[in-house]
Design a protein around this motif. Sequence first.
Motif, PDB file in Angstrom:
ATOM      1  N   GLY A  93      41.801  41.659  41.259  1.00  0.00           N
ATOM      2  CA  GLY A  93      42.441  41.238  40.021  1.00  0.00           C
ATOM      3  C   GLY A  93      43.892  40.841  40.176  1.00  0.00           C
ATOM      4  N   HIS A  94      44.442  40.989  41.374  1.00  0.00           N
ATOM      5  CA  HIS A  94      45.869  40.770  41.605  1.00  0.00           C
ATOM      6  C   HIS A  94      46.079  39.818  42.783  1.00  0.00           C
ATOM      7  CE1 HIS A  94      45.689  44.554  39.387  1.00  0.00           C
ATOM      8  NE2 HIS A  94      46.957  44.391  39.069  1.00  0.00           N
TER       9      HIS A  94
ATOM     10  N   LYS B  63      39.277  37.914  41.403  1.00  0.00           N
ATOM     11  CA  LYS B  63      39.461  38.356  40.018  1.00  0.00           C
ATOM     12  C   LYS B  63      38.105  38.691  39.394  1.00  0.00           C
ATOM     13  CE  LYS B  63      43.776  37.027  40.485  1.00  0.00           C
ATOM     14  NZ  LYS B  63      43.697  36.396  41.813  1.00  0.00           N
TER      15      LYS B  63
ATOM     16  N   TYR C  39      36.340  40.217  35.531  1.00  0.00           N
ATOM     17  CA  TYR C  39      36.671  40.240  34.108  1.00  0.00           C
ATOM     18  C   TYR C  39      35.883  41.295  33.339  1.00  0.00           C
ATOM     19  CZ  TYR C  39      39.018  36.096  35.634  1.00  0.00           C
ATOM     20  OH  TYR C  39      39.848  35.249  36.330  1.00  0.00           O
TER      21      TYR C  39
ATOM     22  N   ASP D  86      46.912  36.429  36.420  1.00  0.00           N
ATOM     23  CA  ASP D  86      45.731  36.148  35.607  1.00  0.00           C
ATOM     24  C   ASP D  86      45.639  37.249  34.548  1.00  0.00           C
ATOM     25  OD1 ASP D  86      43.081  36.132  34.587  1.00  0.00           O
ATOM     26  OD2 ASP D  86      42.342  35.125  36.380  1.00  0.00           O
TER      27      ASP D  86
ATOM     28  N   ALA E 237      42.171  38.938  33.869  1.00  0.00           N
ATOM     29  CA  ALA E 237      41.788  39.919  34.890  1.00  0.00           C
ATOM     30  C   ALA E 237      42.597  41.196  34.731  1.00  0.00           C
ATOM     31  CB  ALA E 237      41.989  39.324  36.283  1.00  0.00           C
TER      32      ALA E 237
ATOM     33  N   CYS F  54      41.388  45.007  34.050  1.00  0.00           N
ATOM     34  CA  CYS F  54      41.824  46.055  34.968  1.00  0.00           C
ATOM     35  C   CYS F  54      42.392  47.251  34.209  1.00  0.00           C
ATOM     36  CB  CYS F  54      42.861  45.497  35.942  1.00  0.00           C
ATOM     37  SG  CYS F  54      43.531  46.707  37.103  1.00  0.00           S
TER      38      CYS F  54
END
Length: 252
Positions: A60-61, A66, A68, A170, A173, A177
Motif C-alpha cells: 500500500g506504500h 496496492k 484496497y 495512493d 490504498a 490500510c
Amino acid sequence: MDLVTRGDAHIHVYEGDAGSTPIVLVHGFASGHVTNWVAPGWIAPLAEAGFRAVAPDLRGHGATTKFYDPADYALTEMAADVAAVIESLGGEAVAVMGYSMGAFTSAVLAAQRPELVSRLVLAGVGENMLRETGHRNEEIAQGLLQDDVPPQSQEVPRRFRLFADQTGADKGALAACIRGIGKVFTSDDLGAISAPTLVIAGETDDVARDPAPLAALIPGAECVVVPRRDHMRAVGDKVTKAEVIRFLTTAD
C-alpha cells in the motif's frame, strides 16, 4: 531497489551499500523508506555503527503493490511481508526497527517469528498499542477519501491527509490500510516477544502517547522518551538516533 514477492504482494526493498550487518527498517503509515529513513538521515549513522539498512516499502506504500481491501492489511499480513524480506537475506535473525505502524508490524513479527528477530526497536509507539483506535483510524480513512482536506479542528486526520497529499500517496490504498491495521495488543501478545527490545517515543507525541506502559509489558524492555518531540519530529531527532544506536550496539 530489490524486489521480494510474497503471494500477490511485490515488495520493493531499499538496501544500503555500506555496513555489514543488516537491520530491517519498517516505516510508518503513509510513509515509505525515503520519508521515514533516508530523508531523516538514518542510513549513514547506522552504517557508521556497522549496520546495512534494509528498508521495504510496505504494501500500500511507495512502489509496493496496492490493495484496497482492509483485510489485506491485517498486521499478520504486514508482518509476514517483513518476514519474507528477512528470509530473502538468508533467514538468520536480524535487528528490526519499526516506526509507528511499522512498530505495530514489528511487534507482531517478533512475537510470531522470534527466530527472525535478534533485537527489536519499537519507535513512535506507546499506550496507543494498548488502546482501541478504531474510531480514530476511521476518521483518518474518511479524511483521506473525502474531497477536501479535513479542517484544523480534525487535527490528526488533517495531518495525515496533508502528509499523503505531499508525498503523492495512493489515498485509497492508505484508507484501506488504516482500516485494516487496528489491533489492541494484550499482555500475552507482548509477553511473547523474546528479543531485547527498546521502546522509544517523543515526549509530546499525541499519537503514540506514553511509551512506559507498553515497555512494561515486554519482558526486559528499555524505555526512552525523546524530549520535546512529537510524532513527526521524533523520527529524525538526534536523541532518537543516539539512543537507538546505543541500544543496537550494547552487548547483552
